[in-house]
Design an enzyme around this catalytic site. Structure first.
Site, mmCIF file in Angstrom:
data_model
loop_
_atom_site.group_PDB
_atom_site.id
_atom_site.type_symbol
_atom_site.label_atom_id
_atom_site.label_comp_id
_atom_site.label_asym_id
_atom_site.label_seq_id
_atom_site.Cartn_x
_atom_site.Cartn_y
_atom_site.Cartn_z
ATOM 1 N N ASP A 261 -47.521 28.200 -96.353
ATOM 2 C CA ASP A 261 -46.909 27.238 -96.070
ATOM 3 C C ASP A 261 -46.101 26.912 -94.699
ATOM 4 O OD1 ASP A 261 -43.600 26.914 -98.667
ATOM 5 O OD2 ASP A 261 -44.098 26.003 -96.931
HETATM 6 C C1 GLC Z 1 -41.948 23.517 -97.534
HETATM 7 C C2 GLC Z 1 -41.406 24.109 -99.054
HETATM 8 C C3 GLC Z 1 -43.190 24.100 -99.650
HETATM 9 C C4 GLC Z 1 -44.180 22.553 -99.193
HETATM 10 C C5 GLC Z 1 -43.756 22.611 -97.975
HETATM 11 C C6 GLC Z 1 -44.967 20.851 -97.123
HETATM 12 O O1 GLC Z 1 -41.204 23.814 -96.839
HETATM 13 O O2 GLC Z 1 -41.510 25.330 -98.835
HETATM 14 O O3 GLC Z 1 -42.984 23.939 -100.981
HETATM 15 O O4 GLC Z 1 -44.986 21.984 -99.823
HETATM 16 O O5 GLC Z 1 -43.388 22.805 -97.201
HETATM 17 O O6 GLC Z 1 -43.220 20.539 -97.515
#
Ligand code: GLC
Length: 730
Positions: A261
């Protein structure tokens, strides 16, 4: 065909590290302040990323959705590396790209794998058309604490429903792009429902509750999995070799690639787990994380000087290159901009979004059959509450490329349906609800609600009440503003924000028949409404065509058929409250475990009323005894004795009576959405196989099938047959 091994042999360590690095690339609106936690220098970021592209040190980008921009950046990347390796573009296509579908928790409330798959296939078609190759979805985290804001992004509390929904979403996405179920694993169990906080889960909970939707997503063909931010049982998920090698790959045979993430690899230092960025990258890549999603200054850029074995790094790069080969990007890396415009304008997408919103709404209450309303029998309709006329809130969280001009609010939908048959008078009545501190998404602009200029709260409240008093029916839209739920949007309360309850009470006090439409992504405290408002329809954040679908439901063109994907508590103090609990001790007082509040939900899991009138006939099984690996055929008659056809979600629950563990009083193990014609009976059939009876047993730490007896029950909700002894509440 591209020979991945030949490519690998030619790549430098820095180029390999680049393929394992994904950068955010966005240009914020002028003057926007980036969310401080992102550690992002807004001015510098685009240039820094373009410089990395020209050095061949980036393998993927996210947050670019304009086809022209995608082509420009793709060209930069191809010119920046001597191997002709194209970029992979990923994005949060959560419930639509341009055509926005109801939020995922709403789609789950349809209990309809067909519409769920269809919706994500349309989202994926729009995404691929603009040049996006990969969706950071479905979010398949089980959520049993509605204070957690990300409950809106998933499929609720139940592993069986969650698994069916996960597989349907993956099938839809994978028709055009890579699906990326997230966030592995156990993210929804955040301590106190506080997003990003640690999760502490037993193996019993992980294997029986939190893992099944991920397993189903992988078996459905997902090409990617995303890590979770938090510590799981004391180990940061993003560096968990157990999760990403032993479970995901060794036990489940996952052969796609894993992405962290955002900044989750860098944050291994923040966790107090890695001593520095080099070690953070090393431990994540060894654990099984193929690609690092980074804002800036990625840890994986330091892999060449880390202790990560070269063969581990090569195996990670191979996964990324294989994904690009499978997508055909080496042969055709660019996107056709004219075709993108055609696909985004396809009216069939809007029609599907309207059908989805029709099927996701849940009729929670309908005393005296107030609904459906007869548009030809009403002189005036009052539509009240600021959410009734908010295009942005109608779309819900996790949308970026929407078209507000084509978004249909509840007010638009009612006006469009009624036309000149009745007066439709709108009054917001109260100021919009405000968060007590900014949302991380405010930096994208247009995210925070605002009152009309010169809004006079007292005068507007009086006007709304007077409008209700003068009308034949009042429709109040209340819930949470869309920036009050989703990521970094957890709450310590479930109360209706602002003066919404006050407005609702004043409207009901006028004596005008009142319908409450709930715009939400989590269960809210509706104790007063459940006693005093005759009709309550949960419309969720219904998407681009939401208002049109709501009117179809309000005036009876379509009967509500949604069912709750979570247990709806009376109050935040009862949380967590689930349907599949065990009997445990003294079940006779289960309805009154607290002395100060009932221990029953306000609305049970699987609850949802209809304009049909359903009754269930006798349930039959084809054999009373079955071998351990045997299968039982179950059938039940469902009768609709209303004068109109309607859909019902028939639910099958199992209860194991004894064995080598205490099992839940009811476990969902089958469901079917069936349309029952007026005054007709249909037969619904299920099979119960060993896979429905097997569970992971904490005593033997393995999957078991007990020799036992089961109760098999079928109904229209988990409370259709309350296995708890009836207890007079008083
Ligand atoms: C965010 C989220 C994740 C998302 C990623 C990109 O913090 O936790 O679900 O896909 O970053 O936006």
């Amino acid at each position: 065909m591209t020979n991945v091994d030949e490519l690998l042999a030619r790549m430098s360590p820095a180029e390999k590290a680049g393929q394992l690095t994904q950068y955010f690339y966005f240009r914020l609106p002028a003057g926007a302040e980036a969310e401080p936690a992102l550690g992002l220098d807004v001015a510098e970021q685009p240039q820094a990323v373009e410089a990395a592209l020209s050095r061949g040190e980036a393998g993927s980008l996210l947050f670019v959705t304009d086809p022209g921009e995608i082509n420009r950046l793709q060209r930069l990347a191809l010119e920046g590396n001597p191997h002709g390796i194209p970029l992979l573009f990923g994005f949060d296509v959560i419930h639509g790209l341009r055509t926005i579908f109801p939020v995922p928790i709403a789609m789950a409330a349809s209990w309809d794998p067909e519409i769920i798959e269809r919706g994500q296939a349309i989202a994926a078609r729009e995404a691929r058309a603009v040049g996006i190759h990969w969706a950071f979805a479905p979010m398949v985290d089980i959520a049993r604490d509605p204070r957690w804001g990300r409950i809106v992004e998933g499929a609720g509390e139940d592993p069986y429903l969650g698994a069916v929904v996960a597989a349907a979403q993956v099938r839809g996405f994978q028709r055009h792009i890579i699906a990326g179920p997230k966030h592995f694993g156990g993210y929804g169990a955040a301590l106190g429902g506080r997003d990003y906080d640690e999760a502490n889960l037993s193996d019993h909970e992980l294997w029986n509750v939190y893992f099944p939707p991920f397993r189903a997503a992988i078996e459905a063909g997902a090409g990617n999995v995303m890590t979770a931010y938090m510590d799981l049982n004391g180990i940061p998920a993003t560096a968990s070799h157990w999760l990403f090698t032993e479970v995901l790959r060794d036990a489940w045979g996952f052969d796609g690639f894993v992405v962290s993430d955002a900044n989750a690899v860098r944050n291994l230092v923040t966790h107090g787990f890695a001593r520095d960025l080099t070690e953070a990258g090393e431990r994540a890549v060894i654990a099984g994380v193929d690609m690092e999603m980074a804002i800036a200054d990625p840890a994986y850029a330091r892999l060449p000087e880390s202790q990560a074995p070269a063969e581990v790094i090569d195996s990670r790069v191979r996964k990324i290159l294989e994904a690009k080969v499978r997508l055909g990007l080496f042969d055709d890396p660019y996107v056709n901009e004219d075709r993108a415009r055609t696909v985004l304008a396809d009216p069939a997408h809007r029609a599907a979004a309207r059908e989805a919103a029709q099927r996701t709404a849940v009729l929670l209450r309908n005393e005296g059959d107030l609904l459906p309303l007869d548009a030809g029998d009403l002189r005036s309709i009052a539509v009240l509450g600021p959410l009734a006329d908010s295009k942005r809130d109608t779309l819900g969280p996790w949308v970026f490329d929407f078209d507000l001009d084509e978004t249909v609010t509840v007010l638009d939908g009612i006006r469009g349906f009624v036309k000149d048959r009745a007066d439709v008078d709108y009054a917001p009545g109260i100021p919009v609800g405000q968060r007590t501190f900014p949302s991380m998404f405010d930096m994208f602009g247009g995210n925070a609600p605002a009152d009309p200029p010169g809004f006079d709260a007292e005068a507007e409240f009086a006007r709304a009440v007077a409008t209700a008093a003068a009308a034949d029916v009042a429709v109040v839209v209340a819930g949470e503003w869309q920036n009050m739920i989703g990521e970094a949007a957890s709450r310590s309360s479930l109360e209706l924000p602002g003066r919404q309850l006050e407005l609702l009470q004043a409207v009901v006090a006028t004596g005008t028949p009142t319908v409450l439409l709930v715009m939400n992504g989590r269960p809210l405290d509706l104790r007063w409404a459940a006693e005093h408002v005759p009709a309550i329809l949960d419309i969720w954040y219904p998407g681009t065509q939401g208002g049109a679908a709501v009117a179809d439901l309000l005036f009876g063109d379509v009967s509500p058929s949604g069912k709750l994907p979570f247990t709806w508590p009376r109050t935040v103090g009862q949380i967590p409250m689930i349907s599949s609990h065990t009997t445990s001790h003294e079940p006779e007082n289960q309805a009154r475990r607290y002395w100060d509040e009932a221990s029953t939900p306000l609305f049970p899991f699987g609850h949802g009323l209809s304009y049909g009138r359903f009754s269930y006939g006798d349930l039959t099984v084809d054999r009373p005894v079955v071998g351990r690996e045997g299968t039982v055929a179950v059938s039940v008659e469902v009768t609709n004795d209303a004068d109109r056809a309607a859909a019902e979600v028939v639910q099958l629950y199992l209860r194991q009576r004894h064995g080598t563990a205490s099992r839940p009083v009811r476990e969902l193990k089958g469901f079917r959405r069936v349309v029952v014609p007026a005054r007709s009976t249909v037969v619904v059939e299920f099979t119960i196989g060993p896979e429905h009876r097997r569970y992971w047993n904490a005593a033997v730490r393995d999957w078991v099938l007990d020799a036992t007896s089961f109760d098999v029950e079928v109904g229209g909700s988990a409370a259709s047959f309350d296995v708890r002894p009836a207890v007079a509440e008083g």
